[in-house]
Design a protein around this motif. Structure first.
Motif, PDB file in Angstrom:
ATOM      1  N   LEU A  92     -17.224  14.712  27.439  1.00  0.00           N
ATOM      2  CA  LEU A  92     -17.299  13.320  27.003  1.00  0.00           C
ATOM      3  C   LEU A  92     -16.426  13.140  25.770  1.00  0.00           C
ATOM      4  CD1 LEU A  92     -21.161  12.870  27.423  1.00  0.00           C
ATOM      5  CD2 LEU A  92     -19.350  12.486  29.113  1.00  0.00           C
ATOM      6  N   PHE A 149     -18.486   5.576  27.168  1.00  0.00           N
ATOM      7  CA  PHE A 149     -19.704   6.363  27.421  1.00  0.00           C
ATOM      8  C   PHE A 149     -20.983   5.598  27.108  1.00  0.00           C
ATOM      9  CE2 PHE A 149     -18.433   8.454  23.231  1.00  0.00           C
ATOM     10  CZ  PHE A 149     -19.411   7.868  22.457  1.00  0.00           C
ATOM     11  N   LEU A 153     -21.495   6.199  31.889  1.00  0.00           N
ATOM     12  CA  LEU A 153     -21.876   7.590  32.156  1.00  0.00           C
ATOM     13  C   LEU A 153     -22.366   7.778  33.592  1.00  0.00           C
ATOM     14  CD1 LEU A 153     -23.672   9.018  28.994  1.00  0.00           C
ATOM     15  CD2 LEU A 153     -21.355   9.424  29.810  1.00  0.00           C
TER      16      LEU A 153
END
Length: 332
Positions: A92, A149, A153
């Protein structure tokens, strides 16, 4: 809207477009500049110029986190990869994936690792870094995801086996405790029993060391901080004069965080035509642009536990110099 590009070993899913960015920016700026104190989200530092400035920051003598984290990764990579044997790594905020190469280069990686999933807001940086990785690691497939994010996600592709999720760079510190818990709960949704999360956390240390890392002698961090105003000028037609603001960074010990602010040198009025908004700043008034929380072993464990994650191991930079740590966590 999702755009997918597929090659023999490379797939890229893009869940962002210009309208998403513009709408989110407008909403964030309007909300932040009507708060008291005024504030702006740090994610808007990172246009092309801001990203280049941040790369310079990571090379400054005062900025220890990048060097400390990389040294720590180099020390633990071989043992960690052999212990966990992940079939895929999801990263991420992958950026250039420079530190991830340390894990991909572990001796055991070709035996078990099959896929790398970089997640970032920039399709260009995912594409460029992925092509370099594919050339360097012939055993690897890459499935890139372009997204935010905080919203995307759930677009990470289904797992292909044991998964190691990475969130490096100390970026977890940019989230408030409430945001951090919400984010880590979302990340836990990417994990199955036996999967792991490896998260970089900057640690509490001498105040002078922390503050110097965010207020370097060369003034690169000051330029990086002011760059967010240039982003607003370009994207929203705002009339900020970045040089009319002083960069200020200090460690708030009670909250265990560094704070970065832009402080108005003189009283000023700023127009933001795209928002039909006028912003008044008094001399000495600040716009809070970033927080970076620092952790102790206990607070790192508590942050993970608040999101329902269990700390397996805390790797520290050096036993006698706990500048930075990597926390290895999993579902209970």
């Amino acid at each position: 809207m999702t755009h997918t590009t597929t090659g023999s070993r490379f797939t890229l899913d893009d869940h962002l477009d210009g309208t998403d960015f513009g709408a989110t920016l407008a909403e964030d700026v309007h909300r932040g500049l009507t708060f008291s104190p005024k504030q702006l989200p740090p994610k808007y530092f990172y246009d092309a110029n801001g990203s280049a400035l941040f790369e310079r920051i990571t090379e400054l003598p005062e900025y220890y986190p990048t060097r400390a984290e990389r040294a720590l990764l180099e020390r633990i990579a071989a043992g960690l990869m052999a212990q966990l044997c992940p079939a895929e790594i999801v990263e991420l905020g992958s950026g250039s994936a420079s530190k991830t190469r340390v894990l991909l280069s572990a001796p055991s990686a070709p035996e078990h690792l099959r896929r790398y999933v970089p997640f970032d807001v920039s399709p260009t940086i995912i594409r460029d870094s992925s092509l370099a990785l594919l050339a360097q690691f012939p055993f690897l497939q890459v499935h890139g995801v372009v997204g935010d994010f905080e919203r995307h996600l759930d677009q990470v592709p289904p797992s292909q086996g044991g998964r190691l999720v990475l969130f490096l760079g100390g970026t977890i510190g940019n989230l408030s405790p409430e945001e951090r818990t919400r984010f880590l709960r979302d990340v836990s949704g990417l994990l199955e029993p036996g999967d792991h999360l490896l998260v970089g956390m900057d640690m509490v240390k001498e105040q002078s060391v922390i503050e110097a890392a965010y207020d370097d002698a060369a003034g690169v961090t000051a330029a990086f901080n002011r760059n967010v105003l240039r982003v607003l000028n370009r994207e929203l037609g705002a009339t900020f004069d970045p040089e009319a603001f002083e960069h200020r960074a200090f460690f708030n010990r009670e909250a265990s965080r560094i704070e970065m602010h832009l402080v108005a040198r003189v009283a000023q009025t700023v127009l933001i035509p795209a928002l039909d908004m006028t912003v008044h700043l008094a001399a000495g008034e600040s716009i809070w642009t970033e927080s970076s929380y620092k952790f102790t072993p206990d607070s790192a464990r508590a942050a993970l536990a608040a999101a329902g994650l269990r700390l397996d191991e805390l790797f520290v930079h050096e036993p006698a110099d706990e500048r930075f740590c990597l926390a290895l966590a999993r579902l209970p």
